[in-house]
Design a protein around this motif. Structure first.
Motif, PDB file in Angstrom:
ATOM      1  N   LEU A   1     -24.694 -24.246  21.025  1.00 12.56           N
ATOM      2  CA  LEU A   1     -24.069 -24.479  22.327  1.00 12.56           C
ATOM      3  C   LEU A   1     -25.048 -24.194  23.460  1.00 12.56           C
ATOM      4  O   LEU A   1     -25.074 -24.918  24.454  1.00 12.56           O
ATOM      5  CB  LEU A   1     -22.813 -23.615  22.477  1.00 12.56           C
ATOM      6  CG  LEU A   1     -21.607 -24.075  21.664  1.00 12.56           C
ATOM      7  CD1 LEU A   1     -20.491 -23.043  21.718  1.00 12.56           C
ATOM      8  CD2 LEU A   1     -21.107 -25.415  22.187  1.00 12.56           C
ATOM      9  N   ARG A   2     -25.860 -23.154  23.310  1.00 12.78           N
ATOM     10  CA  ARG A   2     -26.868 -22.851  24.341  1.00 12.78           C
ATOM     11  C   ARG A   2     -27.879 -23.985  24.467  1.00 12.78           C
ATOM     12  O   ARG A   2     -28.257 -24.363  25.575  1.00 12.78           O
ATOM     13  CB  ARG A   2     -27.609 -21.556  23.997  1.00 12.78           C
ATOM     14  CG  ARG A   2     -26.890 -20.335  24.427  1.00 12.78           C
ATOM     15  CD  ARG A   2     -27.812 -19.116  24.301  1.00 12.78           C
ATOM     16  NE  ARG A   2     -26.981 -17.972  23.999  1.00 12.78           N
ATOM     17  CZ  ARG A   2     -26.919 -17.326  22.853  1.00 12.78           C
ATOM     18  NH1 ARG A   2     -27.680 -17.680  21.855  1.00 12.78           N
ATOM     19  NH2 ARG A   2     -26.113 -16.310  22.691  1.00 12.78           N
TER      20      ARG A   2
ATOM     21  N   ALA B   1     -23.779 -21.351  15.764  1.00 16.61           N
ATOM     22  CA  ALA B   1     -22.931 -22.115  16.678  1.00 16.61           C
ATOM     23  C   ALA B   1     -23.217 -21.719  18.130  1.00 16.61           C
ATOM     24  O   ALA B   1     -23.312 -22.584  19.009  1.00 16.61           O
ATOM     25  CB  ALA B   1     -21.457 -21.894  16.352  1.00 16.61           C
ATOM     26  N   ARG B   2     -23.361 -20.415  18.393  1.00 15.30           N
ATOM     27  CA  ARG B   2     -23.676 -19.969  19.760  1.00 15.30           C
ATOM     28  C   ARG B   2     -25.017 -20.542  20.213  1.00 15.30           C
ATOM     29  O   ARG B   2     -25.146 -21.034  21.341  1.00 15.30           O
ATOM     30  CB  ARG B   2     -23.726 -18.440  19.828  1.00 15.30           C
ATOM     31  CG  ARG B   2     -22.383 -17.800  20.008  1.00 15.30           C
ATOM     32  CD  ARG B   2     -22.503 -16.334  20.347  1.00 15.30           C
ATOM     33  NE  ARG B   2     -23.130 -15.555  19.295  1.00 15.30           N
ATOM     34  CZ  ARG B   2     -22.497 -15.022  18.259  1.00 15.30           C
ATOM     35  NH1 ARG B   2     -21.194 -15.170  18.137  1.00 15.30           N
ATOM     36  NH2 ARG B   2     -23.154 -14.337  17.356  1.00 15.30           N
ATOM     37  N   ASN B   3     -26.013 -20.487  19.339  1.00 15.66           N
ATOM     38  CA  ASN B   3     -27.330 -21.028  19.678  1.00 15.66           C
ATOM     39  C   ASN B   3     -27.265 -22.533  19.918  1.00 15.66           C
ATOM     40  O   ASN B   3     -27.915 -23.050  20.824  1.00 15.66           O
ATOM     41  CB  ASN B   3     -28.346 -20.717  18.588  1.00 15.66           C
ATOM     42  CG  ASN B   3     -28.713 -19.259  18.540  1.00 15.66           C
ATOM     43  OD1 ASN B   3     -28.508 -18.517  19.499  1.00 15.66           O
ATOM     44  ND2 ASN B   3     -29.237 -18.819  17.413  1.00 15.66           N
TER      45      ASN B   3
ATOM     46  N   PHE C   1     -18.767 -26.705  17.372  1.00 16.05           N
ATOM     47  CA  PHE C   1     -19.328 -25.373  17.578  1.00 16.05           C
ATOM     48  C   PHE C   1     -18.293 -24.394  18.122  1.00 16.05           C
ATOM     49  O   PHE C   1     -18.170 -23.278  17.616  1.00 16.05           O
ATOM     50  CB  PHE C   1     -20.553 -25.413  18.487  1.00 16.05           C
ATOM     51  CG  PHE C   1     -21.806 -25.932  17.812  1.00 16.05           C
ATOM     52  CD1 PHE C   1     -21.971 -25.891  16.440  1.00 16.05           C
ATOM     53  CD2 PHE C   1     -22.826 -26.456  18.568  1.00 16.05           C
ATOM     54  CE1 PHE C   1     -23.125 -26.366  15.827  1.00 16.05           C
ATOM     55  CE2 PHE C   1     -23.991 -26.925  17.973  1.00 16.05           C
ATOM     56  CZ  PHE C   1     -24.132 -26.885  16.605  1.00 16.05           C
ATOM     57  N   PRO C   2     -17.509 -24.759  19.165  1.00 16.65           N
ATOM     58  CA  PRO C   2     -16.492 -23.818  19.645  1.00 16.65           C
ATOM     59  C   PRO C   2     -15.448 -23.477  18.574  1.00 16.65           C
ATOM     60  O   PRO C   2     -14.967 -22.351  18.506  1.00 16.65           O
ATOM     61  CB  PRO C   2     -15.840 -24.540  20.828  1.00 16.65           C
ATOM     62  CG  PRO C   2     -16.893 -25.479  21.302  1.00 16.65           C
ATOM     63  CD  PRO C   2     -17.625 -25.911  20.064  1.00 16.65           C
TER      64      PRO C   2
ATOM     65  N   GLU D   1     -20.986 -13.955  10.477  1.00 16.47           N
ATOM     66  CA  GLU D   1     -21.680 -13.783  11.766  1.00 16.47           C
ATOM     67  C   GLU D   1     -22.908 -14.668  11.894  1.00 16.47           C
ATOM     68  O   GLU D   1     -23.195 -15.166  12.978  1.00 16.47           O
ATOM     69  CB  GLU D   1     -22.059 -12.316  11.970  1.00 16.47           C
ATOM     70  CG  GLU D   1     -22.642 -12.015  13.331  1.00 16.47           C
ATOM     71  CD  GLU D   1     -21.775 -12.456  14.503  1.00 16.47           C
ATOM     72  OE1 GLU D   1     -22.336 -12.930  15.507  1.00 16.47           O
ATOM     73  OE2 GLU D   1     -20.530 -12.335  14.417  1.00 16.47           O
TER      74      GLU D   1
ATOM     75  N   LEU E   1     -16.767 -20.762  16.450  1.00 13.16           N
ATOM     76  CA  LEU E   1     -16.721 -19.469  17.138  1.00 13.16           C
ATOM     77  C   LEU E   1     -15.329 -18.847  17.082  1.00 13.16           C
ATOM     78  O   LEU E   1     -15.195 -17.625  17.092  1.00 13.16           O
ATOM     79  CB  LEU E   1     -17.180 -19.627  18.590  1.00 13.16           C
ATOM     80  CG  LEU E   1     -18.649 -19.985  18.778  1.00 13.16           C
ATOM     81  CD1 LEU E   1     -18.950 -20.215  20.248  1.00 13.16           C
ATOM     82  CD2 LEU E   1     -19.551 -18.935  18.196  1.00 13.16           C
ATOM     83  N   GLU E   2     -14.296 -19.679  17.035  1.00 15.76           N
ATOM     84  CA  GLU E   2     -12.920 -19.178  17.018  1.00 15.76           C
ATOM     85  C   GLU E   2     -12.445 -18.789  15.619  1.00 15.76           C
ATOM     86  O   GLU E   2     -11.532 -17.992  15.484  1.00 15.76           O
ATOM     87  CB  GLU E   2     -11.976 -20.222  17.608  1.00 15.76           C
ATOM     88  CG  GLU E   2     -12.190 -20.437  19.097  1.00 15.76           C
ATOM     89  CD  GLU E   2     -11.304 -21.523  19.655  1.00 15.76           C
ATOM     90  OE1 GLU E   2     -10.390 -22.004  18.952  1.00 15.76           O
ATOM     91  OE2 GLU E   2     -11.534 -21.907  20.813  1.00 15.76           O
TER      92      GLU E   2
ATOM     93  N   ARG F   1     -21.661 -18.010  12.984  1.00 16.36           N
ATOM     94  CA  ARG F   1     -21.227 -17.938  14.380  1.00 16.36           C
ATOM     95  C   ARG F   1     -22.440 -17.896  15.316  1.00 16.36           C
ATOM     96  O   ARG F   1     -22.426 -18.500  16.382  1.00 16.36           O
ATOM     97  CB  ARG F   1     -20.328 -16.729  14.598  1.00 16.36           C
ATOM     98  CG  ARG F   1     -18.980 -16.864  13.881  1.00 16.36           C
ATOM     99  CD  ARG F   1     -18.216 -15.557  13.819  1.00 16.36           C
ATOM    100  NE  ARG F   1     -18.027 -14.925  15.107  1.00 16.36           N
ATOM    101  CZ  ARG F   1     -17.007 -15.151  15.926  1.00 16.36           C
ATOM    102  NH1 ARG F   1     -16.069 -15.994  15.555  1.00 16.36           N
ATOM    103  NH2 ARG F   1     -16.914 -14.536  17.061  1.00 16.36           N
ATOM    104  N   GLY F   2     -23.495 -17.199  14.888  1.00 19.06           N
ATOM    105  CA  GLY F   2     -24.723 -17.156  15.690  1.00 19.06           C
ATOM    106  C   GLY F   2     -25.365 -18.524  15.821  1.00 19.06           C
ATOM    107  O   GLY F   2     -25.851 -18.887  16.893  1.00 19.06           O
TER     108      GLY F   2
END
Length: 53
Positions: free
Chosen positions: A28-29, A24-26, A8-9, A18, A12-13, A21-22
């Motif tokens: 990780l949360r 991946a952010r979700n 996931f990180p 998008e 993001l890199e 990337r969203g």
């Protein structure tokens, strides 16, 4: 979980769309939330009953 925490990180890199990337952010949360939930529960009651061999 470990592969997701690794990848996931990286998503993001990179230059990813998008929406990806969203996701991946979700992800990780959600991993962080489940980790906090497990820590809040404390040690497992049967942890001392497991044998190592």
């Amino acid at each position: 979980m470990a592969p997701a925490q690794k990848h996931f990180p990286a998503v993001l890199e990179m230059e990813a769309p998008e929406d990806l990337r969203g996701l991946a952010r979700n992800g990780l949360r959600e991993i962080a939330a489940s980790h906090c939930e497990l820590k809040a529960r404390g040690p497992r009651k049967n942890g001392g009953l497991l044998s190592a061999g």
